[in-house]
Design an enzyme around this catalytic site. Sequence first.
Site, short mmCIF file in Angstrom:
data_model
loop_
_atom_site.label_atom_id
_atom_site.label_comp_id
_atom_site.label_asym_id
_atom_site.label_seq_id
_atom_site.Cartn_x
_atom_site.Cartn_y
_atom_site.Cartn_z
N LEU A 134 33.40 13.41 22.66
CA LEU A 134 32.12 13.57 23.37
C LEU A 134 32.42 13.20 24.81
CD1 LEU A 134 29.86 11.39 21.01
CD2 LEU A 134 30.20 13.88 20.88
N HIS A 180 32.92 18.30 21.35
CA HIS A 180 34.06 19.11 20.90
C HIS A 180 34.49 18.66 19.51
CE1 HIS A 180 38.66 19.98 21.19
NE2 HIS A 180 38.04 21.02 20.67
N ASN A 216 38.61 28.81 17.33
CA ASN A 216 39.51 29.13 16.21
C ASN A 216 38.73 30.02 15.24
OD1 ASN A 216 41.57 27.49 17.14
ND2 ASN A 216 41.32 25.91 15.60
N PRO A 230 37.42 22.78 28.10
CA PRO A 230 37.59 21.34 28.28
C PRO A 230 39.01 21.02 28.75
CG PRO A 230 37.54 21.89 25.92
CD PRO A 230 37.27 23.15 26.68
N MET A 238 41.22 13.96 28.98
CA MET A 238 40.37 12.83 29.29
C MET A 238 40.29 12.48 30.77
SD MET A 238 41.13 10.21 26.24
CE MET A 238 42.89 10.32 26.38
N SER A 282 37.09 19.65 33.60
CA SER A 282 36.84 20.73 32.64
C SER A 282 36.18 21.86 33.43
CB SER A 282 35.89 20.25 31.54
OG SER A 282 36.52 19.26 30.78
N HIS A 293 41.33 28.51 26.20
CA HIS A 293 40.40 27.59 25.54
C HIS A 293 40.54 26.15 26.00
CE1 HIS A 293 43.58 25.88 23.16
NE2 HIS A 293 42.78 25.24 22.37
N GLY A 294 41.58 25.82 26.72
CA GLY A 294 41.72 24.41 27.11
C GLY A 294 42.96 24.23 27.97
N GLY A 309 45.98 23.04 26.95
CA GLY A 309 47.25 23.40 26.31
C GLY A 309 48.21 22.23 26.33
#
Lengths: 136, 485
Positions: free
Chosen positions: B209, B239, B334, B382, B385, B389, B408-409, B411
Amino acid sequence: MKRYELIEHTADLGLKAYGKNLSEAFANAAFGMFSVIAELDAVKEVESRRVEIEEDDAESLLFEWLNSLLYYFDVETLIFKRFDILEFGEGKLRADCRGEKYDPARHRLKTGVKSATYHMLEVDKEKNRVQVIFDV
Amino acid sequence: MPKWSGKLEKVDDYRWRIPKSYKPGMRVDGLIYADEKMLQQIIDDQAPEQVANVAFLPGIVGCSMAMPDIHWGYGFAIGGVAAMRLSDGVISPGGVGFDINCGVRIMRTNLVKEEIAPKIKTLIDAMYYAVPSGLGSKGPIKLRSGEIDEVLVKGSRWAVEKGYGRKEDLETTEENGEMKGTDPAKVSGRAKERGVPQLGTLGSGNHFLEVGVIDEIYDEKIAGAMGIERVGQVMLYVHCGSRGLGHQVADDYIKVMMQSMPKYGIEVPDRQLACVPVKSPEGQNYLAAMRCAANYAWANRQCITQWVREAFCRVMGMSEGDAGLELIYDVTHNIAKIEDHKINGKTEKLCVHRKGATRAFPAGHPDIPKQYAEAGQPILIPGDMGRMSYILAGTEKAMQETFGSTCHGAGRMKSRSAMKRHLSGRDVLAELEAKGIQIRAGSLPGLAEEAPEAYKDVGDVVRVAHGAGISKKVARTRPIAVVKG
């Protein structure tokens, strides 16, 4: 002899497990997997589950063996640390798995394992060695 | 692991081709979206080999593609996109992954950073306690006997009918959070047993979160359509995925596929690519079960969304209406979907696998919510941390080139064990707090595995996706507080 060692994999995590025979390598793979999930020192052998698996080949047997144990972790939060293999043969495995239900006060969990995968999965019957990559 | 040294041809600044002559058996070329800088990271492991392997699958059309966040997975690379013809193509559970419908959603708020800053510690604590997270956690939702089947059929709608969230949330969720063509009878008892206690849990690993603030807006018009109005505006991310239920569905059907492949005369270069014809009974059963798992994941995110809203309003002492908390969008990364795409000018139904890739439909596409008809579908990327994003929008180019897909992110770049060797969870915690990011995590070693250094720079990933035209930059957010699963 080393029971298992971890393998580096970019996104995921794998292990190689060894044994005097293949059944011991399967038991050590399970031990290795639960060592990834939790600190096993504080886990007592107070609960037991009989696991029985039949598959077409040794690779599927390993895949299903490890994933069956993850099922117990998900549904009953059972952390296993001892695996007594009672029967092990072509496509068949029967084992008593011992451990304890997760107790947040005493146990430390480490890395979640979603599943064993078939990627780079190997069962070496000559060297009594198995290899598996997990989706974590 | 050795560097990959296969055949690679530069197409342009953002595209690299693995020609099908690279390996006998490839039916189409491989295509990797990357720039020179990213390519060096990509060939550091065997991910490109996996792109080539996917090109072996029967019925594949276009190219076996990899988005710029590509990294070495199992079977398919993470960041992989492959579309198969329905007539003679296959479906592969390995092309979806174990965490079926792992996905991310973002809510907008009416508040800016200064308004929540004094209460940020209380807020992130409240979110941490409101949403069960971490390994071994159980959800607070008690299902009636057999009710799990309703969750599998109705997805987010089940949750909203139970009081978790708003009707409008369904409109701004991909597939409305309810994929059609389900059949709970195709989901094993084991999968349901794993799913029942975990409904309404975040899970562990890279699930999180996040409280983020808008750091920069690139396209004011599109951002405006999404309710993103100003720098400093507070956003909330969720997520997570389908938990043990999805993992079990994947396990069950990979085995089915392995057993069925000989019957269909299919051979694959990696067993994790096990597949069957989409039209076969096994293929249809997997699709029905996979959609159930996808709906479970949407119900899961929907329940969590409501707890996050309640925690936010409680801490801020405001009503939901005053706080805003509208769901901008929810994407899955996915999944396999049957979609219409143009092949040589003719519309065809294809089975599009997105494994660590996001749908990126353009403005005007009938499958996106009305309020985004002119903006294009929101895409949520996203980071990790410690870093940014991104919020992107779908493009026509993606439709033409990538079957409406993008990254998607961030990686992954470094393995989990490598991270733990170099860093402790405490180091990571201290580093992030020094950057002004509050972290709550169930597991400190887990935190080290997910340290920012483990990931590629999401800015690089997005730069390539934007540069290649397969999505459009809209805004970016900076994290100020994170709950790590």
